[in-house]
Design a protein around this motif. Structure first.
Motif, PDB file in Angstrom:
ATOM      1  N   UNK D  37      57.183  43.548  20.066  1.00 44.45           N
ATOM      2  CA  UNK D  37      56.534  44.585  20.862  1.00 44.45           C
ATOM      3  C   UNK D  37      55.041  44.323  20.946  1.00 44.45           C
ATOM      4  N   UNK D  38      54.538  44.225  22.155  1.00 42.89           N
ATOM      5  CA  UNK D  38      53.123  43.942  22.351  1.00 42.89           C
ATOM      6  C   UNK D  38      52.539  45.013  23.253  1.00 42.89           C
ATOM      7  N   UNK D  39      51.392  45.527  22.821  1.00 41.73           N
ATOM      8  CA  UNK D  39      50.686  46.553  23.580  1.00 41.73           C
ATOM      9  C   UNK D  39      49.566  45.846  24.353  1.00 41.73           C
ATOM     10  N   UNK D  40      49.641  45.879  25.678  1.00 43.30           N
ATOM     11  CA  UNK D  40      48.675  45.159  26.514  1.00 43.30           C
ATOM     12  C   UNK D  40      47.825  46.153  27.299  1.00 43.30           C
ATOM     13  N   UNK D  41      46.515  46.033  27.191  1.00 44.74           N
ATOM     14  CA  UNK D  41      45.660  46.879  28.015  1.00 44.74           C
ATOM     15  C   UNK D  41      44.758  45.998  28.867  1.00 44.74           C
ATOM     16  N   UNK D  42      44.442  46.484  30.054  1.00 38.73           N
ATOM     17  CA  UNK D  42      43.507  45.785  30.934  1.00 38.73           C
ATOM     18  C   UNK D  42      42.307  46.693  31.131  1.00 38.73           C
ATOM     19  N   UNK D  43      41.131  46.191  30.769  1.00 34.93           N
ATOM     20  CA  UNK D  43      39.902  46.984  30.879  1.00 34.93           C
ATOM     21  C   UNK D  43      39.010  46.394  31.959  1.00 34.93           C
ATOM     22  N   UNK D  44      38.662  47.222  32.920  1.00 39.38           N
ATOM     23  CA  UNK D  44      37.820  46.759  34.028  1.00 39.38           C
ATOM     24  C   UNK D  44      36.380  47.192  33.785  1.00 39.38           C
ATOM     25  N   UNK D  45      35.465  46.272  33.907  1.00 40.44           N
ATOM     26  CA  UNK D  45      34.051  46.678  33.908  1.00 40.44           C
ATOM     27  C   UNK D  45      33.355  46.021  35.089  1.00 40.44           C
ATOM     28  N   UNK D  46      32.431  46.743  35.668  1.00 40.05           N
ATOM     29  CA  UNK D  46      31.635  46.154  36.743  1.00 40.05           C
ATOM     30  C   UNK D  46      30.710  45.128  36.126  1.00 40.05           C
ATOM     31  N   UNK D  47      30.454  44.073  36.871  1.00 38.18           N
ATOM     32  CA  UNK D  47      29.554  43.051  36.355  1.00 38.18           C
ATOM     33  C   UNK D  47      30.336  41.937  35.686  1.00 38.18           C
ATOM     34  N   UNK D  48      29.654  40.833  35.464  1.00 35.22           N
ATOM     35  CA  UNK D  48      30.278  39.650  34.859  1.00 35.22           C
ATOM     36  C   UNK D  48      29.381  39.129  33.741  1.00 35.22           C
ATOM     37  N   UNK D  49      29.887  38.232  32.881  1.00 30.72           N
ATOM     38  CA  UNK D  49      29.046  37.640  31.845  1.00 30.72           C
ATOM     39  C   UNK D  49      27.830  36.945  32.477  1.00 30.72           C
ATOM     40  N   UNK D  50      26.785  36.826  31.676  1.00 26.73           N
ATOM     41  CA  UNK D  50      25.512  36.304  32.163  1.00 26.73           C
ATOM     42  C   UNK D  50      25.628  34.987  32.962  1.00 26.73           C
ATOM     43  N   UNK D  51      26.440  34.058  32.427  1.00 22.15           N
ATOM     44  CA  UNK D  51      26.548  32.730  33.049  1.00 22.15           C
ATOM     45  C   UNK D  51      27.200  32.783  34.432  1.00 22.15           C
ATOM     46  N   UNK D  52      27.698  33.938  34.838  1.00 20.40           N
ATOM     47  CA  UNK D  52      28.405  34.018  36.110  1.00 20.40           C
ATOM     48  C   UNK D  52      27.684  34.931  37.091  1.00 20.40           C
ATOM     49  N   UNK D  53      26.581  35.532  36.617  1.00 14.69           N
ATOM     50  CA  UNK D  53      25.890  36.508  37.457  1.00 14.69           C
ATOM     51  C   UNK D  53      25.381  35.894  38.751  1.00 14.69           C
ATOM     52  N   UNK D  54      25.522  36.672  39.829  1.00 18.29           N
ATOM     53  CA  UNK D  54      24.994  36.221  41.105  1.00 18.29           C
ATOM     54  C   UNK D  54      25.913  35.268  41.832  1.00 18.29           C
ATOM     55  N   UNK D  55      27.045  34.947  41.217  1.00 17.43           N
ATOM     56  CA  UNK D  55      27.973  33.997  41.843  1.00 17.43           C
ATOM     57  C   UNK D  55      28.871  34.682  42.866  1.00 17.43           C
ATOM     58  N   UNK D  56      28.918  36.008  42.784  1.00 13.93           N
ATOM     59  CA  UNK D  56      29.845  36.729  43.659  1.00 13.93           C
ATOM     60  C   UNK D  56      31.285  36.654  43.168  1.00 13.93           C
ATOM     61  N   UNK D  57      31.494  36.004  42.016  1.00 15.99           N
ATOM     62  CA  UNK D  57      32.838  35.818  41.499  1.00 15.99           C
ATOM     63  C   UNK D  57      33.072  36.626  40.222  1.00 15.99           C
ATOM     64  N   UNK D  58      34.313  37.037  40.030  1.00 17.16           N
ATOM     65  CA  UNK D  58      34.668  37.832  38.868  1.00 17.16           C
ATOM     66  C   UNK D  58      35.101  36.983  37.690  1.00 17.16           C
ATOM     67  N   UNK D  59      35.586  37.648  36.649  1.00 10.39           N
ATOM     68  CA  UNK D  59      36.029  36.934  35.452  1.00 10.39           C
ATOM     69  C   UNK D  59      37.188  37.701  34.795  1.00 10.39           C
ATOM     70  N   UNK D  60      38.116  36.946  34.253  1.00  6.63           N
ATOM     71  CA  UNK D  60      39.247  37.535  33.548  1.00  6.63           C
ATOM     72  C   UNK D  60      39.366  36.823  32.203  1.00  6.63           C
ATOM     73  N   UNK D  61      39.484  37.583  31.135  1.00  7.30           N
ATOM     74  CA  UNK D  61      39.611  36.953  29.830  1.00  7.30           C
ATOM     75  C   UNK D  61      40.597  37.761  28.979  1.00  7.30           C
ATOM     76  N   UNK D  62      41.027  37.188  27.848  1.00  5.55           N
ATOM     77  CA  UNK D  62      42.052  37.864  27.059  1.00  5.55           C
ATOM     78  C   UNK D  62      41.780  37.719  25.572  1.00  5.55           C
TER      79      UNK D  62
END
Lengths: 245, 245, 245, 245, 245, 245
Positions: D37-62
């Protein structure tokens, strides 16, 4: 030419060595070199670290630290940062080596003495004050261990005394026992650890601004040896006074 | 009386300084003092640490480490232990200070150079080999930075050269450049860092067994200065050879 | 169509395997796959970790690391950061599993062999070069242990040989042994570890850009098996050469 | 021949995917593969990590973790040990890569989605259950972000679906979706991550006892693709059901 | 005046205590106080920590943690940060002390029970829910240990029952069992741990905005004792129900 | 019946509050409750932590620590262990909350005051001595900040005074201000923090052996309030004395 605090170049700051500052520790000293104040405790435990077990020999080690507001600006605690800084490591190792230089491990037997040197107030020369004070705490701890029969009667683990002082060249002039304001301006900075009979245990000289010549090195060593001799006298005086604890 | 490896007391081990050992680093050297082999890289980055920003001055720092099997017995990795040991800290700081002693921060401009000294094989004198090799890597990095216009034309951040050697007293005899087997038996151990013009940058002497006398200190300093002078010649030779990279 | 460095899709980079690179380690190899250079040492110790004591079986484990300037941009040391990164962990575990796949623990007896794989210079394929080189270091360590009677005569802990190579699809074309510039552009990236008889120990394929089809997977596996076979031949050649140490 | 729990070799364990298990998370799923049994949550936040700022692209991590008593024997918490183990790192990275394989960063815009997969009860296949469940949580989080206008109308960051299953050879027989008791006995163990259209995102095969042949690899891949297809159907069914939250 | 969720000031939130939530743990409970959900497991191991060996006495300890998305905003994992925060430490210690208050170590014998309380969803009162649920898990673990003869027949390690509840003053009104939105607005916040016979195990009151008077303290204690009594009844009911595991 | 040290149950130990103990800190106090000695410094810095910037409000926080030999047996340094223990965390948080209870953040303006409480010698009640002493150091730091115009004239950040004392039941008798030997034997132990006007800031009662009844709680609170009132008088006396620094 006189120094910031009116001393001559060959003059130590006022030095005080108060014994019996802790009711718990086997030896304890509050040492001050001017405004530098270091609290030194010596803790005796029976037994030695694993790598030394069965050798019949003891061990002596030291840890140095600064209270966060010992300095003019508050520093973060190393416990909070989760790691010990290079400077702390370096000074702890220096203090440990310096005191081990006057220890006969066989005579100490399988006992461990830990010297804790915590700087309550810093004004330059904290490591040299720490060594000078820790020696006195160590001597009291050895006496305690003798009384408790942890060390066999007739055996003396202390092979001599040890003290330390800083010297440096400021404005071209070699000075003894630098306070913080002098230390900051020093072109060359040296910490010297001597035994009571004037031999060297550690010599650590660093060019802060300009590399230094052999001559300058010699002048600094002269100053340091004289300073250590004076400190050895103060240590002896402190140890012969009655300890009312 | 000859030494373990047949050298005279005043003799360095065979020293080699191979430049261009890395295709990535701005300067890189494989230095060997006998069986001691240290891989030194100099990494240049534009900009300086936060506390130095806007000063117009550069920064030079160093990190020293040993591969786990650089020694006879495998040591645990500090990355695995999660903390850097006191010895590593101490040597990293020594290398950094030694190289900064020949740097003009203003001439370097707001650039940072990091020297990494990784010991591939240890046989005594790893810190002195590291300093000696790192200087050459640093010089190559400065040349690189000049070519890339990171350093302004006509400005020389290097104010001199720097090399280092260990000396020690073994069986009462002062010896130059101790190998591991000598180091272990040394009564006194000293690391000396000199500039190419024979002045001192660092002097670190430690009594391992017995406190040492002023005379012995003088003998050791004589040996060390001669050794550093010889190393300075080898550094110069290495740097004037063509770098085929 | 030829590759960045002129190779055909089925061609390995120049591979060298130099044995006897350390005077301390029981087995040691400098392996290079083109500009990727990994220093592999095998350290033998009698005894096994606590959880395996009394089992009569040995243990083999591996640690992988990169020197800070192995790459084009200097990376922070994991010892300084105080924690090992996920990539390092993952590769160390892969190397350990790969070598254990050809070990008969019973024949090894209660001995431990640690493989250290330190990347001196990285240009893609560091983990596959590490496995390929570590196998040779391991074989030398086993020979050493035989000679020292740590392993009983007539028992062979090595049940086969193991080598590894990366494969990937770049611009739609399956390529063998990617260098860094190819790796960065690969749509699919796969690391394959094979025994000398062409069976699989590990297959790790990752879609970098686009998911990959069964067919592409098959093409990559074909390439990888051929590459590993070639590497096995090179390992054998290295091991039959005299080791002048 | 039937399996420990009576399944056929080609049969998944009972799989349940319950959405809306958390009132706080933007997507949340309790996934079970049999007793895993695995409990999975997805948390959305506006903005991206520093190295990706201004790229217009998002990020997904786990991030993946096990509760201390998810297993038969209690394990120490990684927070208490102060470091994340290699296995945890490896699985977290695998889950992150797997989900990023079906993400169009441009369409996601500068938003970050973190998938947390916490194993409440482990019985083999925790990483494959985590990927399968996390995809559903991710899909719900994307819907949420659409509703909140964090993602522009008409843009679909999900380029497909993704699910995962373990396969292995036990007693010479290829089996789908191993439970813990089977996993322990497997000669070969493979985790396969597929998109809904049957292509591969990750293939990680490991020889546990014996190296495996190409044929065996093929059998395992056949099983895995069929299993993932079935899981994709279950994911679709879960996502089309009303979410009463 | 009614509360945010319609309760009277003296009313608990709906409380559920589900036993047998884990197939591995010796005792396990999912406890909810409204939207606060805590998963409590009790793990029994034979033997005690080193410092207690040979005493004939057992040990009970607890660890509390929150899943990263238990709260409205995702928090970083303490395992990733590499250190446990002060709040976590404090609550873990509180839970451990509270349960040890109803344990007879002699009767427990040299066994250790670890309570893990992991917050799946937080809405105020997580520590009080944890204590209340952990007691039930502990009772089940004791029953298990009796059945396995780890505890001698006729000996009862549980000397009573224990439950906990939060109380606080919000807008001048003393309230029982604060939910998160009330907790945030509370002028005074108190956690009270009681035994089933209405005596105190822990009283922790904190002035959040204004210092509080003796009278207010008394009102809060009255509320808390009543709440704990009600919880004790619910615990008893849960424990007398059949456990279908 | 008299106590170990001859006090009546309602009697504090001799309390001394020495101001001006550090030449660097903006406020500094050596406080002693009998043999418990705590060195408290208050460090003022302009600005506030990031999360509070632009709010116009200040911040007050505290850190508590023990010197390694403050206790009868030497404890390992938390800096050496690399992590702060739960007890240290808990007490640091308590001190911080207690002092913030008498702070008006708006009046303080965007300044931060850090209270460091380092225990030089421990004999029970270190946290209560720390709070009592830290308040005085804080008051001196506020005066300093007023003089430096960091706080606007006419604004008073201190809304009251705060002091703390421990109480406990030993052998059935409620006692004020427990020394270590009493603390060890206490059936119930309570720390109470009060403002100068006799209201509560913190009440933390713990049953050490037996749960305690409401009546006992009331007796302890009576004792504690009287003790805190007495301490408030001593604080006032200390602060009105001239500070010769």
């Amino acid at each position: 030419m006189s120094r910031i605090d009116g001393r001559t170049p060959q003059q130590l700051r006022p030095v005080t060595i108060e014994r019996g500052w802790s009711k718990h520790a086997e030896g304890s000293v509050l040492v001050s070199f001017g405004d530098t104040k270091v609290f030194c405790t010596a803790s005796v435990t029976e037994g030695v670290p694993r790598w030394r077990k069965g050798s019949g020999e003891g061990w002596v080690t030291a840890e140095y630290a600064m209270l966060p507001r010992a300095t003019n600006t508050r520093g973060d605690r190393e416990s909070v940062k989760g790691r010990i800084g290079g400077r702390t490591h370096e000074i702890s190792r220096l203090i440990g080596r310096s005191l081990r230089a006057v220890i006969d491990y066989k005579a100490l037997g399988e006992n461990t003495i830990v010297l804790d040197c915590d700087v309550l107030q810093a004004d330059g020369g904290t490591r040299t004050a720490a060594i000078t004070g820790a020696y006195v705490a160590l001597a009291d701890a050895v006496t305690w261990a003798h009384r408790r029969k942890l060390i066999r009667a007739g055996r003396q683990p202390l092979t001599g005394t040890v003290s330390a002082v800083s010297v440096g060249i400021v404005g071209g002039v070699p000075l003894l026992d630098l306070c913080y304001d002098e230390d900051v301006k020093a072109e060359t900075d040296m910490n010297v650890v001597c035994t009571g009979d004037g031999r060297f245990v550690e010599v650590q000289g660093t060019a802060e601004a300009e590399p230094f010549a052999r001559e300058e090195l010699n002048d600094l060593l002269d100053l340091a040896v004289a300073g250590c001799t004076e400190l050895a006298t103060l240590q002896r005086a402190a140890l012969t006074a009655a300890l009312e604890k």
